[in-house]
Design a protein around this motif. Structure first.
Motif, PDB file in Angstrom:
ATOM      1  N   SER A   8       0.674  -1.106  -0.053  1.00 53.68           N
ATOM      2  CA  SER A   8       0.062  -0.035   0.036  1.00 53.68           C
ATOM      3  C   SER A   8       1.009   1.163  -0.041  1.00 53.68           C
ATOM      4  N   PHE A   9       2.235   1.227   0.830  1.00 57.61           N
ATOM      5  CA  PHE A   9       2.961   2.286   0.859  1.00 57.61           C
ATOM      6  C   PHE A   9       2.246   3.706   1.139  1.00 57.61           C
ATOM      7  N   ASP A  10       1.688   3.442   2.121  1.00 57.81           N
ATOM      8  CA  ASP A  10       0.680   4.664   2.298  1.00 57.81           C
ATOM      9  C   ASP A  10       1.394   5.254   3.886  1.00 57.81           C
ATOM     10  N   PRO A  11       2.192   6.045   4.200  1.00 59.54           N
ATOM     11  CA  PRO A  11       3.290   6.244   2.798  1.00 59.54           C
ATOM     12  C   PRO A  11       4.478   5.325   3.136  1.00 59.54           C
ATOM     13  N   VAL A  12       5.340   5.328   2.108  1.00 60.66           N
ATOM     14  CA  VAL A  12       6.548   4.457   2.152  1.00 60.66           C
ATOM     15  C   VAL A  12       7.336   4.787   3.283  1.00 60.66           C
ATOM     16  N   THR A  13       8.081   3.996   3.826  1.00 59.24           N
ATOM     17  CA  THR A  13       8.776   4.145   4.918  1.00 59.24           C
ATOM     18  C   THR A  13      10.246   3.852   4.926  1.00 59.24           C
ATOM     19  N   ASN A  14      11.086   3.998   5.891  1.00 60.22           N
ATOM     20  CA  ASN A  14      12.704   3.789   5.733  1.00 60.22           C
ATOM     21  C   ASN A  14      12.523   2.145   5.695  1.00 60.22           C
ATOM     22  N   GLY A  15      11.771   1.571   6.380  1.00 59.79           N
ATOM     23  CA  GLY A  15      11.532   0.036   6.487  1.00 59.79           C
ATOM     24  C   GLY A  15      11.258  -0.543   4.997  1.00 59.79           C
ATOM     25  N   HIS A  16      10.552   0.213   4.331  1.00 57.51           N
ATOM     26  CA  HIS A  16      10.127  -0.196   2.856  1.00 57.51           C
ATOM     27  C   HIS A  16      11.394  -0.076   2.067  1.00 57.51           C
ATOM     28  N   THR A  42      -6.920   5.239   3.193  1.00 57.39           N
ATOM     29  CA  THR A  42      -5.644   5.608   3.105  1.00 57.39           C
ATOM     30  C   THR A  42      -5.344   7.305   3.087  1.00 57.39           C
ATOM     31  N   LEU A  43      -4.164   7.477   3.816  1.00 55.88           N
ATOM     32  CA  LEU A  43      -4.044   9.097   3.856  1.00 55.88           C
ATOM     33  C   LEU A  43      -3.784   9.541   2.613  1.00 55.88           C
ATOM     34  N   PHE A  44      -2.839   8.961   1.711  1.00 58.64           N
ATOM     35  CA  PHE A  44      -2.320   9.374   0.614  1.00 58.64           C
ATOM     36  C   PHE A  44      -2.941   8.953  -0.639  1.00 58.64           C
ATOM     37  N   THR A  45      -3.186   9.734  -1.742  1.00 63.21           N
ATOM     38  CA  THR A  45      -3.796   9.073  -2.894  1.00 63.21           C
ATOM     39  C   THR A  45      -2.824   8.272  -3.463  1.00 63.21           C
ATOM     40  N   ILE A  46      -3.237   7.366  -4.501  1.00 61.67           N
ATOM     41  CA  ILE A  46      -2.423   6.563  -5.170  1.00 61.67           C
ATOM     42  C   ILE A  46      -1.403   7.474  -5.988  1.00 61.67           C
ATOM     43  N   GLU A  47      -2.059   8.564  -6.531  1.00 66.18           N
ATOM     44  CA  GLU A  47      -0.970   9.495  -7.143  1.00 66.18           C
ATOM     45  C   GLU A  47       0.365   9.977  -6.258  1.00 66.18           C
ATOM     46  N   GLU A  48      -0.293  10.521  -5.253  1.00 68.82           N
ATOM     47  CA  GLU A  48       0.703  10.928  -4.003  1.00 68.82           C
ATOM     48  C   GLU A  48       1.818   9.822  -3.655  1.00 68.82           C
ATOM     49  N   ARG A  49       1.095   8.626  -3.500  1.00 71.25           N
ATOM     50  CA  ARG A  49       2.023   7.502  -3.059  1.00 71.25           C
ATOM     51  C   ARG A  49       3.051   7.147  -3.960  1.00 71.25           C
ATOM     52  N   LEU A  50       2.604   7.056  -5.410  1.00 72.66           N
ATOM     53  CA  LEU A  50       3.256   6.920  -6.487  1.00 72.66           C
ATOM     54  C   LEU A  50       4.793   7.844  -6.536  1.00 72.66           C
ATOM     55  N   ALA A  51       4.070   9.290  -6.428  1.00 71.07           N
ATOM     56  CA  ALA A  51       5.083  10.378  -6.648  1.00 71.07           C
ATOM     57  C   ALA A  51       6.047  10.222  -5.593  1.00 71.07           C
ATOM     58  N   MET A  52       5.845   9.900  -4.262  1.00 69.08           N
ATOM     59  CA  MET A  52       6.658   9.887  -3.093  1.00 69.08           C
ATOM     60  C   MET A  52       7.787   8.873  -3.584  1.00 69.08           C
ATOM     61  N   LEU A  53       7.297   7.482  -3.860  1.00 69.43           N
ATOM     62  CA  LEU A  53       7.927   6.507  -4.443  1.00 69.43           C
ATOM     63  C   LEU A  53       9.079   6.413  -5.353  1.00 69.43           C
ATOM     64  N   ARG A  54       8.497   7.282  -6.411  1.00 67.40           N
ATOM     65  CA  ARG A  54       9.390   7.746  -7.520  1.00 67.40           C
ATOM     66  C   ARG A  54      10.333   8.501  -7.101  1.00 67.40           C
ATOM     67  N   GLY A 160      -4.741  17.810  10.894  1.00 64.92           N
ATOM     68  CA  GLY A 160      -4.347  17.671  12.233  1.00 64.92           C
ATOM     69  C   GLY A 160      -4.690  16.394  12.651  1.00 64.92           C
ATOM     70  N   CYS A 161      -5.389  16.410  13.887  1.00 65.45           N
ATOM     71  CA  CYS A 161      -5.626  14.860  14.265  1.00 65.45           C
ATOM     72  C   CYS A 161      -6.962  14.547  13.732  1.00 65.45           C
ATOM     73  N   GLU A 162      -7.480  14.879  12.710  1.00 66.92           N
ATOM     74  CA  GLU A 162      -8.640  14.387  11.990  1.00 66.92           C
ATOM     75  C   GLU A 162      -8.484  13.086  11.524  1.00 66.92           C
ATOM     76  N   TYR A 163      -7.132  12.861  11.312  1.00 68.12           N
ATOM     77  CA  TYR A 163      -6.809  11.659  10.572  1.00 68.12           C
ATOM     78  C   TYR A 163      -6.854  10.221  11.543  1.00 68.12           C
ATOM     79  N   LYS A 164      -7.754   9.285  11.121  1.00 66.68           N
ATOM     80  CA  LYS A 164      -7.888   8.045  12.144  1.00 66.68           C
ATOM     81  C   LYS A 164      -7.295   6.986  11.133  1.00 66.68           C
ATOM     82  N   ARG A 165      -6.805   6.052  11.986  1.00 62.45           N
ATOM     83  CA  ARG A 165      -6.082   4.853  11.675  1.00 62.45           C
ATOM     84  C   ARG A 165      -7.247   4.020  10.806  1.00 62.45           C
TER      85      ARG A 165
END
Ligand code: PNS
Length: 165
Positions: A8-16, A42-54, A160-165
């Protein structure tokens, strides 16, 4: 040999990234494939996740980043890959990974899942825990690449704190 590293890479971590680096040394080519997971918010859209990974995978010339719309084994077949690479952090990962590996094998008997151990320093790290800590104002510096840190700050600064797991 070509290997697919899905997630899922939401988001990519140093572990990935630790795993991407290991896989890039073992396999001739690695495709990091971002999967939409309808069961996960997810927190990030597919496009955002792809952009970060690239951005963060550009240092490995044999690593490509792509999105994967449907079944993993179908995607692997379409790319001519016979290997799926997965990271194992701890014993707790094993049960679910075994279930997925056996289901994937049932769908595509000639595609092999290969497990690699993530670096011990990342054994506790997950995208979920990073998002939780960051959303509550904790520091995740050193756990994600700078590009991700910046985007987390942007996104969570607004939400902010609106994001929930
Ligand atoms: O990073 P994640 O969320 O643990 O990755 C899970 C992922 C994307 C590898 C898994 O959900 C997957 O393979 N999704 C693609 C759809 C599919 O093939 N599902 C059946 C798996 S047995």
């Amino acid at each position: 040999m070509l290997a697919i590293y899905p997630g899922s890479f939401d988001p990519v971590t140093n572990g990935h990234l630790d795993l991407v680096e290991r896989a890039s040394r073992v396999f001739g080519r690695v495709i990091v494939a971002v999967a939409p997971n309808p069961l996960k918010a997810t927190l990030f859209t597919i496009e955002e996740r792809l952009a970060m990974l690239r951005e963060v995978c550009s240092e490995w010339p044999n690593v490509e980043v792509d999105s994967m719309p449907g079944l993993l084994v179908e995607y692997a077949r379409s790319r001519g890959a016979h290997v799926i690479v997965k990271g194992l952090r701890a014993v707790s990962d094993f049960e679910f990974e075994l279930q997925m590996a056996l289901m994937n094998r049932r769908q595509a008997p000639t595609i092999e899942t290969v497990f690699m151990m993530t670096g011990a320093e990342y054994s506790y790290l997950s995208s979920s825990i990073v998002k939780e800590v960051a959303s509550l104002g904790g520091s995740v510096e050193g756990l994600v690449p700078q590009a991700v840190l910046d985007r987390l700050t942007q996104k969570l600064g607004a939400r902010g704190c609106e994001y929930k797991r």
